[in-house]
Motif scaffolding. Structure first.
Motif, mmCIF file in Angstrom:
data_model
loop_
_atom_site.group_PDB
_atom_site.id
_atom_site.type_symbol
_atom_site.label_atom_id
_atom_site.label_comp_id
_atom_site.label_asym_id
_atom_site.label_seq_id
_atom_site.Cartn_x
_atom_site.Cartn_y
_atom_site.Cartn_z
ATOM 1 N N ARG A 1 36.962 48.966 36.924
ATOM 2 C CA ARG A 1 36.961 47.549 37.300
ATOM 3 C C ARG A 1 36.745 46.686 36.064
ATOM 4 N N LEU B 1 39.480 43.987 34.583
ATOM 5 C CA LEU B 1 39.099 42.585 34.424
ATOM 6 C C LEU B 1 39.268 42.125 32.981
ATOM 7 N N THR C 1 39.881 35.752 35.567
ATOM 8 C CA THR C 1 38.927 36.857 35.638
ATOM 9 C C THR C 1 37.923 36.649 36.762
ATOM 10 N N ARG D 1 37.643 39.195 39.708
ATOM 11 C CA ARG D 1 36.334 39.817 39.957
ATOM 12 C C ARG D 1 35.937 39.663 41.418
ATOM 13 N N ARG E 1 35.571 42.820 44.138
ATOM 14 C CA ARG E 1 34.146 43.085 44.383
ATOM 15 C C ARG E 1 34.013 44.180 45.433
#
Length: 396
Positions: free
Chosen positions: A128, A132, A381, A385, A389
């Protein structure tokens, strides 16, 4: 030309797991680091971030600027200046010929920072973070590069970029898919991705001194054997020419965690350096750099010296306020400087003059990189994000 360099690494926070990663403690060694590894995190609140290693931000910008000068000034043809850079900038041209070394410095820094930022993380958190960091700016750069290639000034014999080519480039897998890149600088991102793929095994098992050190030894051996193994997948994943730079950076991070050099880390660094000196002629021949091997090896050795100072905490006092900005713009600068900057030079050099064009295009690319960071990377970003999540665990 142009792992992590390249050029793209994490933002260089020191590892949140232990203070020794940010401020080395002499002879400090945890049980996890000594005997195996920390277990990957599977949930719970994130640990607080330790102070950033700001000097790495500055070094990344230096590497990006070196690559920029290489692309603008190292060529011997008439693109992009409509005259040769040898005639226009005879001294600077000779220096810029070595600017490709910024790429391998990116790779070395990436080995350090990726190991640092992945310490104690789960595979999910590791990937992740990588997505990102890499993709929002990259997607923008691919679209921008396509637009300026189709509608901006064209250099002679420039191939046309198709919509399908652009869409394939959005995957960052255009090289294994055998599709031409929108911008030639993207080749380093495939090198970086291969590092992430094989380092995932360490993250899955749990990062720790022994596991990371074993990874480095195994990767070094694989990079030597892969070209003669007859196994194409092994050759692709081991990235033989570039592996020693990542291994060196990773070994320097182990020094950072230990607070000192040990016999093993010195051995890893010596092996990586020896492999680099062996690979340099092939790298230079592959990239068409007819330059001095001794100077290149001296420059690489100087990189080792700088990373040793970082690993030992000797440069932690460098806290200049502009360094975070330097780190933030290095990746956007790397991605847009060629697709946009070369066309700027081609269009305006005859009107503005060589030096005015060079200084203005460099300033413009730095400003563009900052704008991309502020107006594209930050909001994109944040959105990505939020979209990625992890969902809260369903109650049973």
């Amino acid at each position: 030309m142009t792992e992590k360099l390249a050029l793209a690494g994490e933002r260089t926070p020191a590892t949140p797991e232990a203070p020794s990663a940010a401020v080395p403690a002499r002879h400090r060694r945890s049980g996890a680091d000594s005997h195996g590894g920390s277990q990957p995190r599977t949930g719970g609140p994130a640990a607080p971030r330790a102070p950033r290693i700001l000097v790495l931000d500055g070094l990344r910008l230096v590497a990006a600027l070196a690559v920029l000068l290489f692309h603008y000034l190292a060529g011997s043809g008439e693109i992009p200046w409509q005259r040769t850079a040898v005639d226009l900038f005879p001294t600077l041209h000779r220096i810029a010929e070595f600017g490709w070394l910024g790429v391998v410095f990116f790779f070395m820094i990436s080995g350090f920072v990726i190991c640092m930022s992945s310490w104690g993380k789960s595979v999910q958190d590791f990937w992740r973070g990588r997505i990102l960091r890499l993709f929002p700016v990259y997607w923008f750069a691919v679209v921008l590069g396509t637009v300026v290639a189709r509608f901006g000034p064209h250099t002679p014999n420039e191939p046309r970029i198709t919509v399908g080519q652009m869409l394939t480039n959005l995957t960052m897998l255009q090289e294994p898919l055998k599709t031409a890149p929108v911008d030639n600088v993207y080749w380093t991102l495939w090198v970086e991705l291969r590092f992430y793929i094989i380092f995932t095994a360490v993250v899955a098992l749990g990062t720790g001194y022994r596991r990371v050190a074993n990874f480095c030894w195994i990767w070094a051996l694989a990079s030597v054997l892969a070209p003669i193994s007859g196994i194409p997948l092994l050759d692709v994943l081991s990235a033989p020419l570039w592996a020693p730079f990542f291994i060196a950076g990773t070994a320097f991070y182990l020094v950072r965690r230990q607070g000192r050099f040990t016999g093993e880390t010195l051995g890893l660094l010596a092996l990586s350096w020896l492999l680099i000196q062996h690979n340099l002629p092939a790298i230079m021949a592959h990239e068409g750099h007819g330059i001095n091997w001794k100077i290149c090896l001296t420059a690489v050795t100087a990189m080792y010296g700088l990373m040793a100072l970082v690993a030992l905490g000797k440069l932690d006092r460098v806290q200049w306020r502009w360094l975070p900005v330097a780190g933030a713009i290095s990746y956007p600068l790397y991605l847009v400087h060629q697709s946009v900057g070369v066309r700027y030079i081609w269009r305006w050099n005859e009107t503005l003059g060589a030096w005015t064009t060079l200084l203005s295009v460099t300033a413009a690319m730095l400003l563009a990189a900052w704008l991309v960071h502020r107006l594209v990377e930050r909001p994109a970003t944040r959105l990505l994000r939020h979209l990625t999540r992890p969902s809260p665990a369903n109650p049973t």
